[in-house]
Design a protein around this motif. Structure first.
Motif: not given
Length: 267
Positions: A42-62
């Motif tokens: 469950x925690x593995x899933x949680x941190x994957x969600x967090x890091x995925x959201x970070x890279x998508x939002x940072x590179x949202x325009x791309x």
């Protein structure tokens, strides 16, 4: 899992997911030094969600431009540089999927030892230094050909070996091929989106079928902390490498690897 453990582990995951320093090498430290239990699916899933959201939002325009061009290439025959890059990212994801399908169990059984992690931390750190010093630094990510994309994709697949570092392996491969440091990092980060999405989906499916209990508080902490730390890490990493190159991360990897060996031999 306590909130403190969730905070520390999510912070480690968020920072090391995108730095070329090996998240697995860091995540064994709390369990080895402090005796913490495995964080669980469950925690593995949680941190994957967090890091995925970070890279998508940072590179949202791309990301928006790549998705639009990708579907445009299918339905409208779009041949723009964004459409090409989108296809190269997809192509670069294939080797890790194939490698993971056939090699995951072997890696889990034979290659998850602390000695393997310490060794690969040092070896792939030296490879990063070598690639950074010899790179021509002339291409950007839009100049990736299918051969270059596959080569970087194979490097990403090799990063399933603990201690290698996904971002470290892909950046090393891109530098070897002559990408600029910033382009190598951007291509690596954009490549991480489908692979983190697939890994998170796989872990989520395992979680659903495992019946593992879910503690909302620590999981929420994991998502938030991994998101914030990963977002900040991406931002400053891109600024740092343009001025200092990869040398600081190589030195850090060597110190970390030697430190792990010293700890293991002392115990």
């Amino acid at each position: 899992m306590s909130y403190f453990e969730a905070f520390i582990l999510a912070l480690i995951q968020g920072i090391t997911e995108f730095l070329p320093v090996s998240s697995s090498a860091h995540l064994i430290l709390p369990s080895a030094v402090l005796g913490w239990d495995d964080q669980g699916l469950a925690f593995d899933v949680a941190v994957h969600v967090g890091t995925l959201a970070a890279v998508i939002i940072y590179f949202r325009s791309e990301v928006i431009a790549l998705l639009s061009a990708f579907f445009g290439s299918i339905f409208k025959g779009d041949r723009s540089k964004e459409a090409k890059l989108a296809w190269m990212i997809i192509l670069a994801t294939i080797p890790a999927c194939v490698f993971g399908l056939f090699m995951k169990d072997i890696i889990e059984i034979y290659l998850r030892s602390a000695y393997v992690i310490a060794t690969t931390t040092i070896v792939f750190g030296l490879l990063l230094w070598w690639a950074d010093k010899r790179s021509s630094l002339e291409f950007d990510e839009h100049q990736a050909t299918w051969k270059k994309a596959l080569f970087i994709g194979v490097a990403q697949a090799m990063a399933m070996i603990p201690g290698t570092s996904r971002s470290g392996a892909t950046i090393t491969a891109a530098l070897y091929l002559g990408f600029t440091r910033e382009a190598a990092a951007r291509f690596s980060f954009l490549m991480s989106i489908p692979i983190i999405l697939l890994a998170g989906g796989y872990l989520g499916l395992k979680l659903v079928t495992s019946g593992e209990p879910i503690l909302i508080g620590p999981l929420f902490t994991g998502v938030v902390v991994s998101f914030i730390s990963a977002y900040i890490c991406i931002h400053y990493f891109l600024k740092l490498i343009s001025r200092m190159g990869m040398t600081p991360f190589v030195i850090y990897r060597l110190i970390l690897g030697v430190g792990l060996f010293a700890f293991l031999l002392a115990n």
